[in-house]
Design an enzyme around this catalytic site. Structure first.
Site, PDB file in Angstrom:
ATOM      1  N   HIS A   1       0.836  -1.206   0.000  1.00  0.00           N
ATOM      2  CA  HIS A   1       0.000   0.000   0.000  1.00  0.00           C
ATOM      3  C   HIS A   1       0.870   1.255   0.000  1.00  0.00           C
ATOM      4  O   HIS A   1       0.570   2.234  -0.673  1.00  0.00           O
ATOM      5  CB  HIS A   1      -0.904   0.034   1.244  1.00  0.00           C
ATOM      6  CG  HIS A   1      -1.961  -1.017   1.264  1.00  0.00           C
ATOM      7  ND1 HIS A   1      -1.957  -2.065   2.155  1.00  0.00           N
ATOM      8  CD2 HIS A   1      -3.075  -1.166   0.517  1.00  0.00           C
ATOM      9  CE1 HIS A   1      -3.023  -2.816   1.952  1.00  0.00           C
ATOM     10  NE2 HIS A   1      -3.721  -2.306   0.959  1.00  0.00           N
TER      11      HIS A   1
ATOM     12  N   GLN B   1     -18.279  -6.542  -1.321  1.00  0.00           N
ATOM     13  CA  GLN B   1     -17.382  -7.358  -2.145  1.00  0.00           C
ATOM     14  C   GLN B   1     -16.981  -8.667  -1.460  1.00  0.00           C
ATOM     15  O   GLN B   1     -16.180  -9.417  -1.985  1.00  0.00           O
ATOM     16  CB  GLN B   1     -16.162  -6.555  -2.581  1.00  0.00           C
ATOM     17  CG  GLN B   1     -15.171  -6.221  -1.480  1.00  0.00           C
ATOM     18  CD  GLN B   1     -14.090  -5.265  -1.979  1.00  0.00           C
ATOM     19  OE1 GLN B   1     -14.325  -4.078  -2.163  1.00  0.00           O
ATOM     20  NE2 GLN B   1     -12.891  -5.788  -2.217  1.00  0.00           N
TER      21      GLN B   1
ATOM     22  N   GLY C   1      -3.207  -1.769  -7.012  1.00  0.00           N
ATOM     23  CA  GLY C   1      -2.126  -2.755  -7.157  1.00  0.00           C
ATOM     24  C   GLY C   1      -2.395  -3.691  -8.333  1.00  0.00           C
ATOM     25  O   GLY C   1      -3.537  -4.080  -8.590  1.00  0.00           O
TER      26      GLY C   1
ATOM     27  N   SER D   1      -3.012  -7.868   2.878  1.00  0.00           N
ATOM     28  CA  SER D   1      -3.507  -7.715   4.251  1.00  0.00           C
ATOM     29  C   SER D   1      -3.920  -9.069   4.820  1.00  0.00           C
ATOM     30  O   SER D   1      -3.897  -9.280   6.028  1.00  0.00           O
ATOM     31  CB  SER D   1      -4.708  -6.770   4.265  1.00  0.00           C
ATOM     32  OG  SER D   1      -4.357  -5.563   3.648  1.00  0.00           O
TER      33      SER D   1
HETATM   34  O1  PAF Z   1      -8.104  -3.762  -3.453  1.00  0.00           O
HETATM   35  C1  PAF Z   1      -8.773  -3.374  -2.463  1.00  0.00           C
HETATM   36  O2  PAF Z   1      -8.249  -3.141  -1.381  1.00  0.00           O
HETATM   37  C2  PAF Z   1     -10.276  -3.190  -2.607  1.00  0.00           C
HETATM   38  O3  PAF Z   1     -10.820  -4.156  -3.447  1.00  0.00           O
HETATM   39  C3  PAF Z   1     -10.679  -1.775  -3.057  1.00  0.00           C
HETATM   40  C4  PAF Z   1     -10.134  -1.435  -4.436  1.00  0.00           C
HETATM   41  C5  PAF Z   1     -10.162  -0.760  -2.050  1.00  0.00           C
HETATM   42  C6  PAF Z   1     -12.205  -1.662  -3.127  1.00  0.00           C
HETATM   43  O4  PAF Z   1     -12.798  -1.939  -1.896  1.00  0.00           O
END
Ligand code: PAF
Length: 289
Positions: A37, A61, A147, A186
């Protein structure tokens, strides 16, 4: 670093910068930040006058509610890292700010969300596309950074930005790896020591696939077979998806290696009732490299 919880707060902050013609970059995250990140933040810092990071563990998601509940959270630690990385504002809303009562609109790349990794994670890419569109509309950045590890996610985001004429440039940033090749994620912190030791098999399998691709006359089928066979040598890895696409247009790849190839792999580790899903990817150039 300013911390904004509401849509109005972050909009007011960004509007102030825009009023001074400053270029704004957005780095959406779900927190539990790691060096990968911070690499995204650095890329944003290099290109933009102002950087906004978001931390939002997006419920839409996650297919499995246990996966959502177990997702690591450490906002205080994350805020310290972001401040150290020179981020100007952190947008960390509650779920109700992003999905207020009565919310019913979704964004879906109708084909791309269903195929490849989307076929084994129903609804996942719709959730990603919806939240990323919301975040882009809220912050209205000039540039947004994601990423490359989440290879299909990046393709989905590029496509929705193009199809919806969003006035933002999407940047893909190379994957950062631990010394043993494991892609930073993570989710890695949920691996127990034995699974952590097993997880680099994904990168090793991608390296073996790249070596197979370098052999004269190699086909996509040879390359994906090598990838699958190599992952099968690790009993702790349960393969979920293994896909090959032509990197230029994200269509299924087969036959001779004529164009740049994208390989995507995902596997579960750990207990079957609370698995840790890891993904990885690699691009292969038919000219080598
Ligand atoms: O890659 C991620 O961390 C997530 O899928 C994102 C792009 C922040 C959307 O929630």
């Amino acid at each position: 670093m300013q911390i904004c919880r509401s849509v109005e707060d972050i909009r007011r902050t960004v509007a102030g910068w825009r009023g001074r013609d400053e270029v704004v970059g957005l780095v959406p995250t779900m927190g539990a930040l790691h060096a990968g990140h911070l690499h995204l933040m650095q890329a944003a810092r290099g290109l933009c006058d102002r950087v906004v990071a978001t931390i939002f563990v997006n419920p839409t998601q996650f297919g499995d509610p246990r996966d959502l509940a177990l997702y690591p959270r450490d906002e205080a630690g994350d805020a310290r890292l972001l401040k150290g990385a020179g981020v100007d504002a952190l947008f960390a809303p509650e779920a109700a700010a992003i999905y207020p009562p009565g919310d019913e609109t979704v964004v879906e790349t109708t084909h791309l969300a269903q195929v490849f990794h989307g076929a084994v994670r129903p609804g996942h890419f719709r959730g990603v596309a919806t939240v990323v569109t919301k975040l882009l509309n809220i912050a209205r950045p000039d540039h947004a950074f994601f990423g490359e590890k989440d290879y299909q996610q990046l393709a989905v985001i590029r496509r929705l930005a193009r199809d919806l004429f969003l006035p933002v440039t999407i940047h893909g940033i190379p994957t950062v790896r631990d010394a043993d090749g494991l892609a930073l994620s993570s989710r890695n912190r949920r691996l127990d020591p034995a699974d952590r030791a097993a997880a680099p098999v994904l990168n090793r399998a991608l390296e073996a696939a790249a070596a197979a691709a370098a052999r004269p006359g190699a086909t996509v089928e040879d390359i994906t077979r090598t990838l699958r066979d190599r992952i099968a040598t690790e009993p702790r890895a349960r393969l979920r998806a293994c896909d090959a696409v032509w990197a230029g247009d994200f269509t299924p790849a087969s036959g001779p290696l004529t164009q740049r190839l994208g390989l995507m792999v995902s596997a579960e580790f750990g207990p079957a009732d609370a698995p840790v899903l890891l993904i990885d990817q690699r691009e292969i150039d038919p000219q080598g490299g």
